[in-house]
Design an enzyme around this catalytic site. Structure first.
Site, short mmCIF file in Angstrom:
data_model
loop_
_atom_site.label_atom_id
_atom_site.label_comp_id
_atom_site.label_asym_id
_atom_site.label_seq_id
_atom_site.Cartn_x
_atom_site.Cartn_y
_atom_site.Cartn_z
N ASP A 55 134.34 79.35 49.74
CA ASP A 55 135.42 79.33 50.64
C ASP A 55 136.38 80.17 50.37
O ASP A 55 137.18 80.08 49.31
CB ASP A 55 136.11 77.70 50.69
CG ASP A 55 137.08 77.52 51.71
OD1 ASP A 55 136.83 77.68 52.87
OD2 ASP A 55 138.25 77.03 51.28
N CYS A 114 129.96 61.89 54.02
CA CYS A 114 129.41 60.94 55.12
C CYS A 114 129.27 61.60 56.25
O CYS A 114 128.34 61.28 57.35
CB CYS A 114 130.32 59.67 55.33
SG CYS A 114 131.89 60.23 56.06
N CYS A 128 133.54 65.69 56.31
CA CYS A 128 133.38 64.94 55.05
C CYS A 128 132.16 65.43 54.53
O CYS A 128 131.01 65.20 55.24
CB CYS A 128 133.37 63.66 55.10
SG CYS A 128 133.34 62.75 53.68
N GLU A 179 131.48 82.52 54.80
CA GLU A 179 131.92 82.03 56.07
C GLU A 179 132.04 83.49 56.78
O GLU A 179 132.33 84.56 56.29
CB GLU A 179 133.25 81.47 56.16
CG GLU A 179 133.17 80.03 56.03
CD GLU A 179 134.68 79.34 55.86
OE1 GLU A 179 134.96 78.63 57.17
OE2 GLU A 179 135.58 79.58 55.25
N CYS A 188 135.22 56.79 54.63
CA CYS A 188 134.02 56.24 53.78
C CYS A 188 134.66 55.93 52.54
O CYS A 188 134.08 55.55 51.58
CB CYS A 188 132.98 57.12 53.88
SG CYS A 188 133.21 58.83 52.83
N CYS A 246 138.57 60.31 53.32
CA CYS A 246 137.85 59.87 54.27
C CYS A 246 137.78 58.48 54.68
O CYS A 246 138.19 57.78 53.58
CB CYS A 246 136.25 60.69 54.22
SG CYS A 246 135.14 60.39 55.68
N ASP A 289 139.64 72.67 49.84
CA ASP A 289 138.66 73.82 49.52
C ASP A 289 137.52 73.63 48.79
O ASP A 289 136.40 74.00 49.19
CB ASP A 289 139.77 74.71 48.73
CG ASP A 289 141.02 75.35 49.42
OD1 ASP A 289 140.86 75.22 50.53
OD2 ASP A 289 141.97 75.28 48.39
#
Length: 406
Positions: free
Chosen positions: A189, A329, A326, A273, A347, A345, A354
């Site tokens: 990233d 999940c 996330c 990316e 969850c 999150c 990052d």
């Protein structure tokens, strides 16, 4: 250990004599003149007569130009760099017609790169000494690293940068040693505070070379602004500014080379990316920091080094919501402002923004490789989603819609 044959350029600094510098400066000027004349001829032929002119026609024009009184000085330099610049122009038009580049532009005396390319018929390389056509003595090259054993250079490119430094780039065939295959794969990233964050949790800090020399650069630019245009003092001040820029670029390039070499050697596949850096530079608040990070050069180095060493680079679609997703999940958050660096999150998973993005990029890249997507994902659906994204984001889930990263 297997080897791979590649064409590789080795760049060195050299210190020309006064006679060599004068000869090369004349050659640079003639190369620029021929390029501009040929570009003008091709443009006029199409706009006035709807006629396309190719390399062979411009080569015949060059012969005629040398016979005129006005352009007779073109015969004083080696003809090979002049022919090579016509080939470069032909390549520029090929890229334009295939929509890989814009229409070729004229070369500027002050802004364009000063360079000349010599093929094997226009130089002699013997016992580590390189002698160019029209020169009696070999170039005084600083051999900072050796050429491959038994290397036979195919082309030599001589250039001078804005700070006045002279470089020679020697293109020859090489066999990079292939590292042993590894099972490791990594997702990357890209960022500004941290240059890259790996899916392993490692963060590589951004050295911010431009910011480190910003005060020095500003001082040199102020001195340049105070000098009278056309004066010798202004030229000296311009060189000082160029030297600061060269220092920044050299340090950045050296850092990126070391980083990309380590990533490629330690991992069998690298997932990144597919960022549109050109569009991101439109953000006036972040454009300077994005330019200093040099993400485009980072990607370019990863790609050609992966090809050298038998590795793979996979690019994930730029609209993949890696920061909002996330990794535990699969839930996608509606918003993720840039100032949120950690989030929890529903969850219960606590994420570093990052690191979570890097892990999602890795997972998406592995699925992309499994379903056959290439380095640059192809948008095959009307909505603009790639096959990789459809595979990673199943239809029943609300995150199937493409959303830009926060």
């Amino acid at each position: 250990m297997t080897t791979n044959h590649v064409k590789r350029a080795f760049k060195y600094r050299f210190h020309p004599t006064d006679a060599q510098a004068a000869e090369l400066s004349r050659t640079f000027g003639c190369v620029r003149k021929v390029y501009n004349l040929a570009l003008q001829a091709r443009t006029e032929a199409w706009s006035l007569r709807q006629e396309r002119i190719n390399y062979n026609t411009t080569s015949a024009m060059l012969t005629a130009w040398k016979k005129t009184e006005e352009l007779a000085y073109l015969s004083e330099v080696s003809s090979v760099p002049l022919q090579q610049t016509l080939r470069h122009l032909q390549g520029a038009f090929t890229n334009f017609f295939t929509k890989r580049a814009k229409y070729p532009t004229f070369k500027s005396k002050r802004k364009s790169r000063r360079s000349a390319e010599y093929t094997s018929s226009a130089f002699r390389f013997r016992n580590g000494a390189l002698t160019l056509a029209k020169m009696a003595e070999p170039l005084d090259i600083v051999w900072s690293r050796p050429l491959p054993a038994g290397a036979a250079p195919s082309t030599v490119t001589v250039s001078q940068d804005a700070s006045g430094r002279w470089f020679v780039s020697v293109l020859c065939e090489d066999r990079p040693s292939m590292p042993a295959p590894v099972n490791a794969v990594v997702g990357i990233d890209a960022g500004i505070t941290g240059l890259v964050t790996l899916s392993t949790g490692e963060k590589v800090a951004n050295p911010k070379f431009e910011r480190a020399d910003r005060e020095r650069l500003a001082r040199a630019q102020r001195e340049l602004a105070r000098k009278a245009k056309g004066s010798n003092n202004r030229e000296k001040a311009r060189v000082k500014v160029a030297r600061v820029h060269a220092r920044i670029a050299d340090r950045r390039r050296d850092f990126l080379h070391k980083l990309t070499t380590r990533l490629v050697r330690e991992n069998q596949a690298v997932v990144i990316e597919d960022l549109s850096v050109r569009n991101m530079l439109g953000n006036r608040k972040l454009s300077r920091a994005i330019s200093d990070a040099s993400w485009t050069e980072l990607r370019s180095m990863l790609e050609y080094k992966a090809q050298w060493y038998g590795r793979e680079v996979i690019a994930v679609d730029r609209w993949f919501p890696s920061s909002k997703l996330c990794s535990a999940c699969g839930t996608v958050r509606d918003k993720m402002p840039l100032n949120v660096r950690e989030w929890t999150c529903d969850c219960g998973a606590v994420h570093d923004r990052d690191v979570n993005a890097a892990r999602n990029i890795l997972a998406a890249g592995l699925v992309a490789a499994a379903c056959g997507d290439g380095v640059r994902p192809q948008r095959s659906t009307p909505g603009g989603q790639s096959s990789m994204k459809q595979e990673v984001v199943p239809p029943p889930r609300p995150r199937a819609a493409a959303q830009p990263r926060g």
